[in-house]
Design an enzyme around this catalytic site. Structure first.
Site, PDB file in Angstrom:
ATOM      1  N   CYS A  53       0.858  -1.190   0.000  1.00 35.73           N
ATOM      2  CA  CYS A  53       0.000   0.000   0.000  1.00 35.73           C
ATOM      3  C   CYS A  53       0.890   1.233   0.000  1.00 35.73           C
ATOM      4  CB  CYS A  53      -0.900   0.037   1.235  1.00 35.73           C
ATOM      5  SG  CYS A  53      -1.972  -1.412   1.429  1.00 35.73           S
ATOM      6  N   GLY A 110      -0.556   0.507  -5.005  1.00 33.85           N
ATOM      7  CA  GLY A 110      -1.876  -0.041  -4.743  1.00 33.85           C
ATOM      8  C   GLY A 110      -2.885   0.496  -5.724  1.00 33.85           C
ATOM      9  N   ASN A 122       0.302   1.274   6.132  1.00 27.67           N
ATOM     10  CA  ASN A 122       1.034   0.457   5.162  1.00 27.67           C
ATOM     11  C   ASN A 122       1.755  -0.634   5.944  1.00 27.67           C
ATOM     12  OD1 ASN A 122       4.128   0.882   3.325  1.00 27.67           O
ATOM     13  ND2 ASN A 122       2.516  -0.618   2.991  1.00 27.67           N
ATOM     14  N   GLY A 123       1.460  -1.879   5.636  1.00 27.92           N
ATOM     15  CA  GLY A 123       2.124  -2.979   6.329  1.00 27.92           C
ATOM     16  C   GLY A 123       1.146  -4.087   6.646  1.00 27.92           C
ATOM     17  N   TYR A 147      11.977  -3.852  -6.481  1.00 25.90           N
ATOM     18  CA  TYR A 147      10.777  -3.717  -7.308  1.00 25.90           C
ATOM     19  C   TYR A 147       9.762  -2.694  -6.809  1.00 25.90           C
ATOM     20  CZ  TYR A 147       6.356  -5.080  -9.555  1.00 25.90           C
ATOM     21  OH  TYR A 147       5.175  -5.069 -10.247  1.00 25.90           O
TER      22      TYR A 147
END
Length: 487
Positions: A16, A42, A117-118, A258
């Site tokens: 995210c 996302g 985020n996570g 990436y």
């Protein structure tokens, strides 16, 4: 029939992205622009919550940022000088509008919004305990667990209640929290997930990547440190708190491979330069006689440039990517079902025909896309196709916010190198070593006793406890080295 693009199904999804701004005259507009820059992290849904000093306002929806926040009046629905936003893929909790963040709740102390985020690796255990104590959940997201823990904490201030809640969490998180008193940004004690701080004039902004600061015209100040909470009030005062003691940071190394945009800076290093260096390491570790180095676009491009420079083999765009194929498409017939990769990538036949090709990609997940791209090169007349991967074999699932397939579906978990080569039908196959990856991104090899990054998807060495996984498997999670406990 509407289906998911098969190329996307063979990629690791980018967790995210979060963005927040406080003391900004156009906080929601800045947040929407920041989310545009983080769209790659996302693409299932986006949301923004704003605050005008009296009320909180929210707008959330499925799809891209542009679909939800570009229409006339969308930003006008989000007044105020503080806002936080979120773009997501579903990891824990699945898809659905009830899981679209930022999540918002009315607590005894006032409104509370959080963008996360996570992934909380003990969220199910915490949730079950909260439900037994009478909590009522409105979503299936692990993020809502944080809200309930804050709501039930007995500490007097919102900051102390948040710290109290975070002490109970395992796993990875970067958070942007909004309350009537201001904004709090924080990062898990190991810093697994990224978070940076910047300024736009008098406004303070937080984002998952530095590129979002660039896009909104912000100035990068610094990273939010692992285990740090930064509190910003409406008078512009910043307070830094470090309630969890000192830990050896373990940021996710796949950000360099990436996830992050190449024009971002992560862990003090240009992502673009790191990816070129990975390609150089790969060329030195796995040389091959060939005529052209060809990237699998777009993520393989910087590594291919590095491979070509180190090997002396010319770099060429032997695959052309269409940028007008979304994550979903209408499947017109059964015969077209096998053409998913060609919708997004097409061989540059005049360039590759009669040539020995080195294909460079960032990773191999299930392997089906790699096999189709090799086949595409052969159909275009390549005489040899050598596959080189700018990361070690992805043999383990991630439990820290990356949507990886279950381990039984990862090609590297099922096969050794030679069977993998045969599966994708390449003439040769090689991955950069984990030491080579570390040398490329940090200048030194991997210290097995104290790795500088989280590399569990390659090594299987998870840096935190995995309580929910252990419960599912009915046993304690087996970790390869001691876990540092949160104080």
């Amino acid at each position: 029939m509407l289906i998911t693009d098969p190329f996307d199904g063979d990629r690791l999804r980018e967790e995210c992205g979060i963005f927040g701004a406080i003391n900004a005259s156009d906080a929601a507009a800045a947040t929407a622009l920041g989310l545009h820059a983080l769209q790659h992290r996302g693409q299932e849904a986006a949301g923004i919550v704003s605050f005008d000093g009296q009320e909180f306002y929210a707008r959330r929806g499925a799809g891209h940022v542009a679909e939800n926040f570009s229409a006339a009046g969308a930003i006008a629905e989000l007044p105020g000088f503080m806002a936080a936003g979120h773009v997501r893929y579903s990891t824990t909790g699945g898809a659905g509008l009830r899981n679209v963040q930022p999540l918002y709740a009315e607590l005894a102390s006032g409104g509370f919004a959080v963008a996360h985020n996570g992934n909380i690796s003990n969220a199910r255990s915490l949730r079950d305990d909260l439900v037994r104590r009478g909590a009522i959940f409105q979503s299936t997201s692990d993020t809502e667990v944080i809200i309930h823990l804050v709501a039930t904490s007995r500490y007097p201030t919102t900051t102390d209640r948040l710290i109290d809640a975070l002490r109970l969490l395992e796993g990875a998180y970067s958070l942007i929290v909004m309350t009537p008193e201001g904004m709090i940004a924080c990062r898990d004690p190991l810093g697994i997930r990224p978070l940076v701080m910047g300024r736009i004039g008098e406004a303070v902004v937080f984002a998952s990547e530095t590129v979002a600061l660039d896009i909104v015209g912000g100035e990068f100040v610094r990273e939010v440190e692992p285990g740090e909470l930064i509190r910003v009030d409406f008078d512009g005062r910043l307070t830094s708190l470090r309630p969890f003691g000192n830990h050896s940071p373990r940021p996710c190394i796949f950000e360099h491979v990436y996830f992050s945009r190449p024009d971002s800076v992560f862990a003090g290093r240009s992502v673009y330069e790191a990816r070129k260096a990975i390609g150089g390491e790969l060329a030195r570790e796995a040389p091959v006689e060939a005529d052209l180095v060809v990237p699998v676009p777009d993520s393989g491009v910087p590594a291919a440039i590095g491979y070509a420079a180190a090997s002396g083999i010319p770099f060429e765009l032997g695959i052309i990517r269409s940028h007008y194929v979304g994550r979903t498409f209408i499947q017109p017939s059964d015969g077209a079902r096998h053409a998913g990769v060609k919708r997004k990538h097409n061989a540059n036949r005049g360039l590759v025909e009669g040539k020995r090709i080195v294909l460079i990609d960032d990773s191999i997940v299930r392997g089906t896309t790699s096999m189709q791209i090799v086949e595409m090169m052969r159909d275009a007349g390549a005489t040899q196709v050598h596959f080189r991967v700018a990361s070690p074999p992805t043999a383990h699932s991630c439990f820290y916010g990356v949507d990886t397939p279950e381990r039984s579906k990862l090609l590297a978990a099922r096969m050794e190198l030679e069977p993998m080569r045969a599966f994708i039908q390449a003439d040769s196959l090689a991955f950069v070593s984990i030491d080579g990856l570390y040398r490329a991104v940090s200048g030194a090899g991997r210290d097995g006793a104290r790795p500088g990054f989280c590399d569990a998807c390659f090594s299987g060495e998870y840096p935190t406890a995995l309580t929910d996984l252990a419960r599912r498997e009915g046993k304690l999670a087996q970790l390869s080295f001691p876990v540092e406990k949160v104080a």
